[in-house]
Enzyme design. Structure first.
Site, PDB file in Angstrom:
ATOM      1  N   HIS A 278       0.819  -1.216   0.000  1.00  0.00           N
ATOM      2  CA  HIS A 278       0.000   0.000   0.000  1.00  0.00           C
ATOM      3  C   HIS A 278       0.852   1.264   0.000  1.00  0.00           C
ATOM      4  CE1 HIS A 278      -3.298  -2.625   2.078  1.00  0.00           C
ATOM      5  NE2 HIS A 278      -3.154  -2.898   0.792  1.00  0.00           N
ATOM      6  N   GLU A 308      -3.315  -6.600  -9.459  1.00  0.00           N
ATOM      7  CA  GLU A 308      -1.939  -6.331  -9.051  1.00  0.00           C
ATOM      8  C   GLU A 308      -1.023  -7.272  -9.833  1.00  0.00           C
ATOM      9  OE1 GLU A 308      -1.908  -6.709  -4.803  1.00  0.00           O
ATOM     10  OE2 GLU A 308      -3.282  -5.024  -4.522  1.00  0.00           O
ATOM     11  N   GLU A 404      -3.435 -13.668  -3.921  1.00  0.00           N
ATOM     12  CA  GLU A 404      -2.474 -12.573  -4.078  1.00  0.00           C
ATOM     13  C   GLU A 404      -1.257 -12.730  -3.165  1.00  0.00           C
ATOM     14  OE1 GLU A 404      -3.723  -8.752  -2.313  1.00  0.00           O
ATOM     15  OE2 GLU A 404      -5.736  -9.588  -2.244  1.00  0.00           O
TER      16      GLU A 404
END
Length: 450
Positions: A278, A308, A404
């Site tokens: 982040h 992503e 992820e």
């Protein structure tokens, strides 16, 4: 004014007769109080704690049909009946969004809410937002003024009236101060937590929700391709991010022309900036051989998905390639493990073993995936649907989850940087699992020579 408002509501497809009745009553209330609200008498103006402002006409249902939203509220009311709840007061952005079908408030230090009783469905908003909350609320809305302390709680009390008994609230969102003030103002009511129960309701997606999430995921793909087009040596991270954001905003406006456009963004990180998932966009200029993390986030009326991917510009060193391929191996195995009946914790344990075999476990950063829906980096999360060792939720049909995995090799070591691949999957009623992310993965596709 009343006639115009009712005509506007009539043009909104799928609005129930009960909702029309609520709108009619609200419009009449606005007519009755309009002189008081617009008074230039200082004392009258100052003493106005609540009001109605049904300004304009109700918006169309937006992302979801009226039947979809009504179904959510009916399931909530069934739960309330089973648990003996007289009312529920939601204060979080995600639950206000979910049970209104799209109203996403912007607090800026002011409390907002949604009050649901067996008869009422009313959003509670600050005057600074004017009539927009009413337009985006499927039924009623009450406004509080903020020039006298605790008018928000007066609005809650006013709407509850003589209701006594158990009132459901969100313990995971309501502050200690908010809890104390509710207890003070709601004499005769007992506050009880409903946050976990409604989170479990949100974890199972409807067909309409899945359709929105598919459109959103395709929009994330489009944003990533726009980033690829903007990528180049010497280009700042923020310029690439802007290109991706613009592409997604324009696409969402085409898909949902009645939607509100907010919180659509890209985190495009390069070099050392990839070490955290982040980390914000910076002014760093991208160089050949850089490891890059492309993260696109379309938000459609509070509904969130993402993409992503790890990129490299021009070339990838052997050390980077080894780590990258190891992370992709974990990603691919994770995709295979997502199926009905699988337990979140068991998926995490198996992927830990694979990371350990690859010598990468010590670089792992966070859980292996999570749910999608009414959520955002600013607010809620369906915490019971995280692919982590401490979550024993069993995957079921109509859940939407990501795979992820991420590892970060510290600066100064071979292959330094953060590696992350996020793919979204839908578990269907027939037990099949659909990969709804279209952007490719890995070094065969994502080393860009420019």
């Amino acid at each position: 004014m009343l006639e115009k408002m009712l005509a506007g509501v009539s043009r909104c497809s799928g609005v129930s007769e009960r909702a029309r009745g609520v709108v009619a009553a609200t419009a009449a209330a606005w007519q009755r109080c309009s002189r008081c609200v617009s008074s230039n008498d200082v004392d009258t103006f100052r003493d106005t704690a609540t009001m109605r402002m049904p300004n304009g006409v109700k918006q169309s249902p937006g992302l979801f049909s009226a039947e979809e939203v009504e179904g959510r509220v009916n399931r909530l009311r069934h739960h309330m009946e089973q648990e003996g709840l007289a009312a529920c007061l939601f204060t979080s952005i995600h639950n206000v969004n979910y049970y209104t079908g799209g109203f996403t408030y912007c607090a800026f230090g002011r409390p907002y809410g949604l009050l649901v009783t067996p008869e009422k469905h009313v959003t509670i908003s600050a005057l600074i937002d004017g009539g927009q909350p009413w337009r985006r609320s499927p039924q009623d809305n009450i406004i509080y003024t903020d020039w006298k302390k605790d008018n928000y709680f007066r609005a809650v009390t006013e709407e509850l009236g003589t209701t006594k008994g158990k009132v459901g609230v969100e313990e995971d969102h309501l502050s200690v101060e908010g809890w104390a003030k509710l207890q003070h103002h709601l004499q005769g009511a007992t506050l009880t937590d409903v946050s976990q129960a409604v989170m479990r309701m949100r974890m199972i997606k409807s067909k309409e929700e899945i359709a929105v999430l598919k459109n959103s995921t395709a929009t994330a793909d489009l944003g990533a391709w726009a980033c690829v087009d903007a990528l180049g040596e010497g280009v700042p991270e923020y310029e690439v991010a802007l290109a991706g954001t613009q592409a997604m905003v324009r696409r969402i406006s085409e898909l949902y022309p009645d939607s509100e456009l907010m919180d659509i963004w890209v985190w495009f990180q390069s070099g050392i900036n990839t070490d955290g998932a982040h980390n914000p966009v910076t002014t760093r200029r991208i160089q050949k051989g850089d490891i890059i993390s492309c993260n696109t986030f379309p938000m459609i009326a509070g509904y969130y998905t993402s993409l992503e991917r790890t990129f490299f510009l021009d070339h990838c060193s052997d050390a980077h390639l080894k780590v990258w391929e190891g992370n992709i191996a974990v990603h691919k195995r994770g995709l295979e493990l997502i199926r009905p009946g699988a337990k979140c914790s068991e998926i995490a344990h198996e992927l830990n073993e694979l990371y350990a075999q690859l010598g990468l476990l010590k670089y792992r950063m966070f859980g292996y995936g999570h749910s999608f829906g009414a959520m955002c980096h600013y607010y809620g999360r369906e915490a019971d649907l995280e692919l982590r060792e401490d979550i024993d939720t069993v995957l079921q049909p109509n859940m939407v989850v990501s795979m992820e995995p991420m590892v970060t090799v510290p600066e100064g070591q071979p292959g330094a940087g953060g590696y992350r691949e996020l793919t979204i999957l839908v578990i269907h009623d027939d037990g099949s699992v659909e990969n709804i992310t279209g952007f490719p993965v890995g070094p065969n596709h994502n080393i860009f020579k420019k």
